[in-house]
Scaffold this active site. Structure first.
Site, mmCIF file in Angstrom:
data_model
loop_
_atom_site.group_PDB
_atom_site.id
_atom_site.type_symbol
_atom_site.label_atom_id
_atom_site.label_comp_id
_atom_site.label_asym_id
_atom_site.label_seq_id
_atom_site.Cartn_x
_atom_site.Cartn_y
_atom_site.Cartn_z
ATOM 1 N N GLU A 71 0.823 -1.210 0.000
ATOM 2 C CA GLU A 71 0.000 0.000 0.000
ATOM 3 C C GLU A 71 0.857 1.261 0.000
ATOM 4 O OE1 GLU A 71 -0.311 -2.631 1.929
ATOM 5 O OE2 GLU A 71 -2.403 -3.161 2.276
ATOM 6 N N CYS A 112 28.138 -6.469 -11.143
ATOM 7 C CA CYS A 112 27.537 -5.128 -11.165
ATOM 8 C C CYS A 112 28.104 -4.206 -10.124
ATOM 9 C CB CYS A 112 26.074 -5.214 -10.821
ATOM 10 S SG CYS A 112 25.111 -6.013 -12.006
ATOM 11 N N ARG A 114 10.659 0.906 -3.694
ATOM 12 C CA ARG A 114 11.061 -0.304 -4.403
ATOM 13 C C ARG A 114 11.078 -1.517 -3.500
ATOM 14 N NH1 ARG A 114 13.728 -0.418 -9.174
ATOM 15 N NH2 ARG A 114 13.563 1.563 -10.269
ATOM 16 N N GLY A 134 23.815 -8.606 -21.813
ATOM 17 C CA GLY A 134 22.817 -9.673 -21.943
ATOM 18 C C GLY A 134 21.426 -9.200 -22.266
ATOM 19 N N TRP A 159 20.204 -13.699 -3.603
ATOM 20 C CA TRP A 159 18.962 -12.988 -3.876
ATOM 21 C C TRP A 159 17.723 -13.823 -3.579
ATOM 22 C CZ3 TRP A 159 20.586 -9.949 -8.951
ATOM 23 C CH2 TRP A 159 21.378 -8.855 -8.550
ATOM 24 N N HIS A 163 22.519 3.202 -16.345
ATOM 25 C CA HIS A 163 21.486 3.731 -15.444
ATOM 26 C C HIS A 163 21.060 5.135 -15.843
ATOM 27 C CE1 HIS A 163 23.717 0.675 -13.160
ATOM 28 N NE2 HIS A 163 22.501 0.296 -12.852
HETATM 29 N N1 GLN Z 1 22.601 -10.535 -17.939
HETATM 30 C C1 GLN Z 1 21.894 -9.641 -17.080
HETATM 31 C C2 GLN Z 1 21.358 -8.468 -17.874
HETATM 32 O O1 GLN Z 1 21.969 -8.097 -18.830
HETATM 33 C C3 GLN Z 1 22.799 -9.120 -16.008
HETATM 34 C C4 GLN Z 1 22.066 -8.193 -15.090
HETATM 35 C C5 GLN Z 1 22.857 -7.812 -13.879
HETATM 36 O O2 GLN Z 1 24.029 -8.028 -13.808
HETATM 37 N N2 GLN Z 1 22.208 -7.242 -12.903
HETATM 38 O O3 GLN Z 1 20.351 -7.900 -17.534
HETATM 39 ZN ZN ZN Z 2 25.255 -5.701 -13.993
#
Ligand code: GLN
Ligand code: ZN
Length: 759
Positions: A17, A648, A520, A437, A566, A699
């Site tokens: 909510e 990442c 989020r 990817g 995760w 980003h």
């Molecule tokens: N292979 C994934 C992508 O390209 C990798 C994403 C990530 O590293 N968070 O979205």
């Molecule tokens: Zn990444």
């Protein structure tokens, strides 16, 4: 009598909510007043759930982040957030989210930096400090909520972030400022706050000092002593809370702080309970976190009572009971899950159920086990059903694991030899170009997936739709002139969930959301049992994509450590064993891809760094098993098959050796925001394999310029021999639009061509 309390409750709401209200407010379709009303109603509901507790947390509710709330309470808001003419709430969200130059008065404000809250997946807004930072009290929010809770008939226990942890979490913006030098200025504001709370008639205040479970040097330890000696004269009783780990060398310090009580996370530090009971001065209260606030499994109540009764015998009224940490890190209510398998559901406890467990334990202590006989018997039955369930335990998986040996994770030849085999098999130019990817996940793709899930699109139609997308994506990459192509991942909702859904041992909740930052949330899959792979997961898509092009196509998988970090993972075996099970499943997929003729395979380990333990002393062992899991997953291939991995983040100094042990042929990393300086870590270590330092920040909606990327790669080439460099963006492109991706990649390919000419 043992007292019950809670350290914090999830504020996002069982059906998110708060997320929906916040996002409507930001879009302008909800007024500030309406947002505040929604906040108050969530608080009311959360307190109603906690009404059975002796003390209820207040101030744990937040419109964005509890650390930012503390910054507001302490009057420490960055100046750029603006002066008096905007409302307090607007100023608050400016710090949280920044604002772009397009907003009304045309000046951009950058958001506060965000970083991970200890070793969780929650992200807080980093407090900012300068040499002239001053603090001033702003206690309105807390005072109002004390009042609200009282009106609801609860005994409020305000929750504060302690002064030392507050400083520790923040960042000096001018390098000359030693954060601890601000303590003198900070303490009077805490004292004033505590006085005000006392004046409201509050007896206990919870002061979170989780820094006590980290490695502290003498100055920080001294600061803790200093702070609590200083606050000693304040009237409310202070409960200093620690969580997420054990106290170790800080144990004595924690026990001896001049406060009225200490909270210990007995889930992550069970072996310290006895020592703390021995050390704690006899006038102090001990709060034990006996229910896991970070995981979702039902507590074994009978087993807990077996040791807890003895502690209760010794401490009597001095014993308090609570979850191990704030329940912020678990979903709200498992009862609203209607699609979860009934067995698995019966093994779970979300926040609401955890408070029920707390209540049963307290009653068992206070009025005897017999008074909750029925609940304890039922709990024993469910615990047992999980222990013996054929759903969770597979002899075949146990067998496969016992067949692993030292060679399983090793490549046949060392990198220096196999690189020749790889270059013979796949001929690539210098500075080869590739992507990480994913390509844009358009609205249409998401819609198709949703229709497929709800039965409004047949499987055949869905597959056709995804194939169409793959074909488009491959075609675009060919036109752009990329060297190593990808299929674009249109079939994936999420890089963990996609694989989890195809593996045995994983379950998925409908509403198991956990706040990640602001509005989020993430919905971590539930890894409940032995992991196995009934059939190939990606081969058909990749083979189809490869059939469309002469260029090499890179197969794309998520690595075992990221799958683990995760997910909510089982608590009945070490994480390391679960990681190995995942590794074996991925290994099977890697070998199937190789068999299908795929010559380059990427295994993403986006979250490897995230799993690093808080304590330095524990890191080596984590890295050992994490790297081993990756090696088991990746390294069963022939020499000529090229393994890529992707990470990442941009901090490698402390893990570079572990990264090298993974022995991936190519690693792509996030570098674009650090001006390639982070490559010094690789250079210093003489990292032997190939490297793709991200040349632009995915980003940001900005289209990168060719010359910027050339310049960045030239900097990279000063650190790593150019024969071992790849050119790629710094992460996947799924959140971008095609209109952004195409010109960005076109410029990137041109940058690579220019670099080649200069060789
Ligand atoms: N292979 C994934 C992508 O390209 C990798 C994403 C990530 O590293 N968070 O979205
Ligand atoms: Zn990444």
């Amino acid at each position: 009598m043992a007292t019950t309390h809670n350290l914090g409750f999830p504020r996002i709401g069982a059906r998110r909510e708060l997320k929906h209200a916040l996002e409507s407010f930001w879009q302008g379709s909800l007024t500030e007043k309406e947002l505040r009303t929604e906040g108050a109603s969530l608080r009311r509901r959360n307190w109603a759930i906690q009404a059975g507790l002796d003390l209820a947390p207040i101030g744990d509710f937040s419109f964005y982040d509890q650390v930012l709330d503390m910054s507001v309470t302490l009057g420490n808001i960055p100046e750029r957030a603006g002066l008096a003419e905007v409302s307090d709430l607007d100023r608050y969200f400016r710090v949280a989210r920044g604002r772009s130059a397009n907003d009304d008065d045309g000046c951009a404000i950058h958001a506060g930096e965000m970083t991970k809250w200890f070793d969780t997946n929650y992200h807080y807004i980093v407090p900012e400090f300068h040499s002239d930072t001053g603090f001033s009290l702003n206690s309105e929010r807390l005072m109002e909520q004390i009042q609200e809770a009282r009106e609801q008939g609860l005994t409020p226990k305000p929750v504060l972030i302690g002064p030392v942890t507050y400083l520790w979490l923040g960042k000096s913006k001018d390098s000359s400022t030693d954060k601890l030098s601000l303590l003198d200025r900070l303490l009077p504001v805490y004292a004033a706050l505590l006085d005000r709370i006392a004046a409201a008639g509050v007896e206990w205040v919870q002061v979170d000092e989780p820094v006590l479970v980290t490695d502290l040097d003498a100055d920080w330890r001294h600061a803790l002593n200093l702070a609590y000696h200083d606050l000693k004269t304040c009237t409310p009783k202070l409960l200093v809370t620690t969580y997420f780990g054990d106290l170790r060398e800080n144990l004595q310090l924690a026990c001896e702080l001049p406060v009225a009580g200490l909270h210990l996370d007995a889930i992550s530090a069970p072996e310290e309970v006895a020592r703390v009971v021995d050390w704690l001065p006899p006038h102090k209260t001990l709060s034990l976190g006996i229910i896991d606030g970070r995981n979702i499994w039902r507590t074994d109540l009978n087993r807990t009572l077996d040791w807890l009764e003895q502690v209760h015998d010794r401490l009597g009224d001095r014993l308090w009971l609570a979850p191990s940490c704030s329940l912020l890190h678990v979903p709200v209510d498992v009862d609203i899950e209607h699609k979860l398998d009934a067995d698995i559901k019966s093994w779970l406890a979300f926040a609401v159920q955890k408070l029920d467990e707390l209540d049963i334990l307290a009653r068992a202590l206070n009025t005897g086990r017999a008074s909750v006989h029925r609940q304890l018997t039922e709990n024993a039955r469910l615990i047992r059903s999980r222990q013996v369930s054929g759903r969770a335990h597979s002899p075949a998986v146990t067998d496969a694991l016992s067949n692993l040996d030292g060679h399983t994770g090793a490549r046949q030849a060392p990198y220096r030899e196999r690189i020749d085999a790889q270059r013979r098999q796949t001929v690539l130019p210098a500075y080869p170009t590739t992507t990480i990817g994913s390509f844009p996940q358009t609205e249409e793709i998401r819609l198709a997936r949703q229709q497929f899930r709800t039965g409004n699109l047949t499987e055949a139609a869905y597959v056709a739709r995804i194939r169409e997308e793959i074909a488009y994506c491959v075609n675009q990459q060919e036109e752009l002139g990329l060297d190593v192509l990808v299929h674009g991942e249109p079939e994936r909702n999420d890089m963990v969930e996609y694989f989890g859904e195809q593996l045995n041992g994983y379950a998925f909740s409908q509403f198991g959301w956990v706040q990640s930052y602001g509005s989020r949330c993430v919905k971590p899959p539930i890894l409940f049992g032995d992991i196995s792979r009934p059939k190939a997961m990606t081969v058909d898509w990749i083979r189809y994509a490869q059939s469309l092009t002469e260029r090499p196509l890179k197969g794309m998988l998520t690595g075992p450590v990221t799958m683990l970090n995760w997910s909510f993972v089982r608590d009945d075996q070490p994480r390391k064993d679960t990681a190995l099970q995942l590794a074996l499943a991925i290994r099977g997929e890697v070998l199937d891809l190789e068999k299908a003729g795929v010559k380059i395979i990427q295994i993403d380990e986006a979250a490897l760094r995230e799993g690093l333990p808080l304590r330095q002393a524990d890191r080596a062992s984590y890295l050992d098993w994490a790297v081993n899991a990756f090696r088991v997953a990746a390294n069963g291939v022939r020499d000529e098959t090229q393994i890529h991995t992707h990470m990442c983040y941009s901090e490698f100094n402390d893990i570079i050796e572990a990264i090298a042990r993974m022995d991936a042929d190519v690693i792509t990393i996030e570098t674009s925001r650090s001006d390639m300086e982070l490559l010094d870590a690789f250079r210093g270590f003489e990292y032997p394999n190939e490297l793709g330092p991200g040349v632009y920040d995915i980003h940001s909606p900005n289209i990168p310029k060719k010359q910027e990327m050339v310049a960045l790669m030239q900097k990279a080439a000063e650190r790593i021999p150019s024969t071992r460099l790849w050119v790629n963006p710094d992460c996947g492109l799924k959140t971008r639009r095609w209109e952004e991706v195409v010109p960005a990649l076109r410029a990137m390919v041109q940058a690579a061509r220019e670099l080649r000419q200069a060789i």
